[in-house]
Design a protein around this motif. Structure first.
Motif, mmCIF file in Angstrom:
data_model
loop_
_atom_site.group_PDB
_atom_site.id
_atom_site.type_symbol
_atom_site.label_atom_id
_atom_site.label_comp_id
_atom_site.label_asym_id
_atom_site.label_seq_id
_atom_site.Cartn_x
_atom_site.Cartn_y
_atom_site.Cartn_z
ATOM 1 N N ILE A 47 4.596 5.278 3.116
ATOM 2 C CA ILE A 47 4.134 6.669 3.098
ATOM 3 C C ILE A 47 5.276 7.502 2.532
ATOM 4 O O ILE A 47 6.358 7.548 3.107
ATOM 5 C CB ILE A 47 3.740 7.156 4.493
ATOM 6 N N ILE A 48 5.022 8.134 1.399
ATOM 7 C CA ILE A 48 6.015 8.977 0.746
ATOM 8 C C ILE A 48 5.520 10.410 0.849
ATOM 9 O O ILE A 48 4.412 10.718 0.415
ATOM 10 C CB ILE A 48 6.204 8.565 -0.723
ATOM 11 N N GLY A 49 6.347 11.270 1.426
ATOM 12 C CA GLY A 49 5.889 12.637 1.624
ATOM 13 C C GLY A 49 7.002 13.652 1.517
ATOM 14 O O GLY A 49 8.182 13.324 1.501
ATOM 15 N N LYS A 50 6.600 14.889 1.438
ATOM 16 C CA LYS A 50 7.535 16.002 1.371
ATOM 17 C C LYS A 50 7.506 16.715 2.715
ATOM 18 O O LYS A 50 6.443 17.038 3.233
ATOM 19 C CB LYS A 50 7.145 16.970 0.262
ATOM 20 N N THR A 51 8.674 16.941 3.275
ATOM 21 C CA THR A 51 8.751 17.672 4.536
ATOM 22 C C THR A 51 9.367 19.027 4.270
ATOM 23 O O THR A 51 10.178 19.194 3.362
ATOM 24 C CB THR A 51 9.618 16.926 5.567
ATOM 25 N N GLU A 95 10.501 12.289 2.548
ATOM 26 C CA GLU A 95 10.511 11.352 3.653
ATOM 27 C C GLU A 95 9.764 10.092 3.227
ATOM 28 O O GLU A 95 8.671 10.170 2.668
ATOM 29 C CB GLU A 95 9.829 12.012 4.845
ATOM 30 N N VAL A 96 10.365 8.936 3.492
ATOM 31 C CA VAL A 96 9.731 7.659 3.186
ATOM 32 C C VAL A 96 9.672 6.849 4.473
ATOM 33 O O VAL A 96 10.691 6.664 5.139
ATOM 34 C CB VAL A 96 10.501 6.882 2.100
ATOM 35 N N LYS A 97 8.475 6.407 4.823
ATOM 36 C CA LYS A 97 8.278 5.550 5.990
ATOM 37 C C LYS A 97 7.738 4.221 5.492
ATOM 38 O O LYS A 97 6.751 4.182 4.769
ATOM 39 C CB LYS A 97 7.286 6.171 6.968
ATOM 40 N N ASN A 151 0.861 -1.188 0.000
ATOM 41 C CA ASN A 151 0.000 0.000 0.000
ATOM 42 C C ASN A 151 0.893 1.231 0.000
ATOM 43 O O ASN A 151 1.746 1.368 0.879
ATOM 44 C CB ASN A 151 -0.898 0.036 1.233
ATOM 45 N N ILE A 152 0.696 2.135 -0.962
ATOM 46 C CA ILE A 152 1.494 3.352 -1.052
ATOM 47 C C ILE A 152 0.570 4.553 -0.898
ATOM 48 O O ILE A 152 -0.431 4.658 -1.594
ATOM 49 C CB ILE A 152 2.256 3.433 -2.389
ATOM 50 N N LYS A 153 0.959 5.451 0.017
ATOM 51 C CA LYS A 153 0.204 6.680 0.239
ATOM 52 C C LYS A 153 1.144 7.864 0.086
ATOM 53 O O LYS A 153 2.346 7.738 0.278
ATOM 54 C CB LYS A 153 -0.409 6.693 1.636
ATOM 55 N N ASN A 154 0.573 9.013 -0.235
ATOM 56 C CA ASN A 154 1.385 10.223 -0.352
ATOM 57 C C ASN A 154 0.999 11.205 0.743
ATOM 58 O O ASN A 154 -0.095 11.154 1.292
ATOM 59 C CB ASN A 154 1.245 10.848 -1.733
ATOM 60 N N HIS A 155 1.953 12.124 1.012
ATOM 61 C CA HIS A 155 1.719 13.127 2.047
ATOM 62 C C HIS A 155 2.395 14.430 1.622
ATOM 63 O O HIS A 155 3.608 14.468 1.407
ATOM 64 C CB HIS A 155 2.301 12.642 3.377
ATOM 65 N N ASN A 156 1.622 15.487 1.437
ATOM 66 C CA ASN A 156 2.114 16.833 1.107
ATOM 67 C C ASN A 156 2.744 16.971 -0.278
ATOM 68 O O ASN A 156 3.498 17.908 -0.508
ATOM 69 C CB ASN A 156 3.113 17.341 2.142
#
Length: 117
Positions: free
Chosen positions: A41-45, A56-58, A4-9
């Protein structure tokens, strides 16, 4: 193994999703019957003390009662995915070695018990 891949920001493009899926799918070698769930969870910080954006990858993997979690922050989204995948690969290999050595120790003790009789 279910991924499962989700994005953030930030917007998760199909190219980034395909790249992450291809990299994370290689971890299925540790799961013979596919009973694991990998959440990414792949996101931009935006760090106020650092210039530029960082990605950021969790990764969190669940199998039975076992949970592993890794975290990576890099300036490039692809480098961050690679680093997180490498960290999770190391953790899974370490877990497999621990289980293998435990089974070998139990087998050695059982063998010694049989020899004593």
């Amino acid at each position: 193994m279910q991924i499962n891949i989700k994005n953030h920001n930030f917007e998760l493009t199909p190219a980034i999703r395909d790249y992450a899926m291809s990299k994370l799918d290689t971890l299925s070698k540790y799961f013979k019957n596919g009973d694991a769930t990998l959440n990414a969870i792949i996101g931009k910080t935006n760090n106020h003390h650092k210039q530029g954006n960082q990605y950021e990858v969790k990764l969190d993997i669940k199998r039975g009662g076992e949970n592993l979690h890794v975290h990576s922050v890099k300036e490039d989204v692809y480098a961050s995915i690679d680093e997180a995948r490498d960290k999770l690969d190391d953790e899974l290999a370490h877990n497999m070695d621990k289980k293998r050595s435990l089974m070998m120790r139990i087998g050695r003790r059982f063998k010694n018990l049989i020899k004593m009789n």
